[in-house]
Design an enzyme around this catalytic site. Structure first.
Site, PDB file in Angstrom:
ATOM      1  N   ARG A  25       1.422  -0.829  -0.016  1.00  0.00           N
ATOM      2  CA  ARG A  25       0.234   0.117   0.056  1.00  0.00           C
ATOM      3  C   ARG A  25       0.923   1.352   0.181  1.00  0.00           C
ATOM      4  O   ARG A  25       1.541   1.266   1.073  1.00  0.00           O
ATOM      5  CB  ARG A  25      -1.104   0.336   1.403  1.00  0.00           C
ATOM      6  CG  ARG A  25      -1.442   1.118   1.424  1.00  0.00           C
ATOM      7  CD  ARG A  25      -3.270   1.014   1.872  1.00  0.00           C
ATOM      8  NE  ARG A  25      -2.417   1.526   3.208  1.00  0.00           N
ATOM      9  CZ  ARG A  25      -3.148   1.281   4.963  1.00  0.00           C
ATOM     10  NH1 ARG A  25      -4.154   1.306   5.114  1.00  0.00           N
ATOM     11  NH2 ARG A  25      -3.140   1.682   5.966  1.00  0.00           N
ATOM     12  N   SER A  63     -11.997  -2.513   1.414  1.00  0.00           N
ATOM     13  CA  SER A  63     -12.431  -2.604   2.685  1.00  0.00           C
ATOM     14  C   SER A  63     -13.808  -1.692   3.257  1.00  0.00           C
ATOM     15  O   SER A  63     -14.411  -1.440   2.899  1.00  0.00           O
ATOM     16  CB  SER A  63     -11.555  -1.000   3.217  1.00  0.00           C
ATOM     17  OG  SER A  63     -10.637  -1.192   2.611  1.00  0.00           O
ATOM     18  N   LYS A  81      -3.156   5.223   9.897  1.00  0.00           N
ATOM     19  CA  LYS A  81      -3.862   5.543   8.659  1.00  0.00           C
ATOM     20  C   LYS A  81      -4.697   6.515   9.871  1.00  0.00           C
ATOM     21  O   LYS A  81      -5.771   6.921  10.001  1.00  0.00           O
ATOM     22  CB  LYS A  81      -4.490   4.008   8.651  1.00  0.00           C
ATOM     23  CG  LYS A  81      -5.293   4.800   7.025  1.00  0.00           C
ATOM     24  CD  LYS A  81      -5.532   3.101   6.088  1.00  0.00           C
ATOM     25  CE  LYS A  81      -5.536   3.427   4.527  1.00  0.00           C
ATOM     26  NZ  LYS A  81      -7.675   4.103   5.148  1.00  0.00           N
TER      27      LYS A  81
END
Lengths: 216, 216
Positions: free
Chosen positions: A44, A113, A142
């Site tokens: 990611r 997600s 995050k």
């Protein structure tokens, strides 16, 4: 992809970018996590130039392939295709799973997600192969993860779906049992492996903590 | 794609996102620009959820198709594929043209941004089909555009490449002659059309200003 084979292979799911962290390269972290028994590696990377993402990503992908570890790319279906990933993982603002499917067919699995029952239902309608549910706990990894959803959301989703679920967000070897108890098939982590003094040992501890729940 | 056909079709190149601007929708702006004779529409949207980008993008794509206007998607090759675009445009930090080509073959043309001779040479090596050179002038439309390169950079690139070139950045009907004089095949604009009181008339003025240089 065979869903039965899947649920056995999501136990410890590492998420990371391409940059150094904790004094070691991303590739070194992946190598150590693989030694510790990691099941999935998700790349990611939201900021780096894509030519660098491809350069590091190809090495990461090879490492995973050599050790039969699943390799997933976050967000970009085009990058996932170029890296010949096993899967692509999309957020609610990324390409919907149904659109991603048009590009990859059955060549890759698609994770989506979800931070609510509504988002989970939408992801399932769109043809998600697994759900990444979170952020389960507060997390510093995050910034846009929103308020924690608590492990109970996994239990809520489990009531209407048998799809593989990976919990994500602030999960550690200490708290992952309560995530797995809700019906998760695995735990996705960043900080609990990346930047740890001993990523291999950190992965081993996570593996041991989820093991009693795998295949149940 | 036939390069000869190309150079005739890059004259006025509109770049825009999916949001309203100047009190009208992006689709309305595209419609008016098409009425004014725009040659290319590039969808460049960096922020919106991709499901919205696809929703608006599909309508934009249809409008362009109906009027035989070229439709290009910025950055995301996956989105370009889903929108069945005519082309994809990548910056220096996006997927390199050579990588994008692996995904789209000859089904789409590939434009690459260049702000120096070195970047132009690299783009050409990577197999770019045209170059977007800029920012030619100072611009408020793209925060990360860097210092203006002046129209002379187009002349520099023209010395070693016959590839189609579109100037971009701060270009207006008033200053576009000096861009075209350097050997550009067209001018890409945001502000000179988007948000203008009369986008159709603004496009007509740009068309008239570049016309003497097209096909020369």
């Amino acid at each position: 992809m065979n869903p039965e084979a899947w649920q056995e292979r999501l136990g410890v799911y590492l998420v990371l970018g391409i940059d150094n962290a904790g004094g070691r390269s991303a590739l070194e972290t992946v190598r150590l996590a693989i030694e510790g028994g990691v099941d999935v590696v998700q790349l990611r990377e939201k900021k780096a130039p894509l030519r660098r993402v491809l350069e590091v990503g190809r090495k990461m992908r090879e490492l995973c392939r050599e050790h039969d570890v699943l390799f997933v790319v976050n967000d970009r279906v085009d990058v996932a295709m170029l890296l010949d990933a096993d899967g692509v993982h999309v957020g609610q603002d990324d390409l919907p799973a149904g659109e991603a499917r048009k590009l990859i067919g059955d060549h890759m699995f698609i994770g989506v997600s979800a931070s609510s029952v509504a988002e989970a239902r939408w992801a399932i309608e769109q043809g998600a192969d697994y759900l990444g549910v979170g952020a389960i706990y507060a997390t510093g990894s995050k910034a846009d993860a929103g308020d924690p959803v608590t492990p109970a959301l996994i239990g809520e989703i489990r009531k209407f779906s048998a799809l593989p679920i990976v919990g994500i967000g602030g999960i550690t070897a200490e708290n992952c049992a309560e995530v797995m108890e809700q019906g998760a098939n695995g735990v996705a982590v960043i900080s609990a492996i990346v930047g740890q003094p001993d990523p291999k040992q950190a992965t081993v501890r996570l593996k041991q903590a989820v093991a009693p729940f795998i295949g149940k």
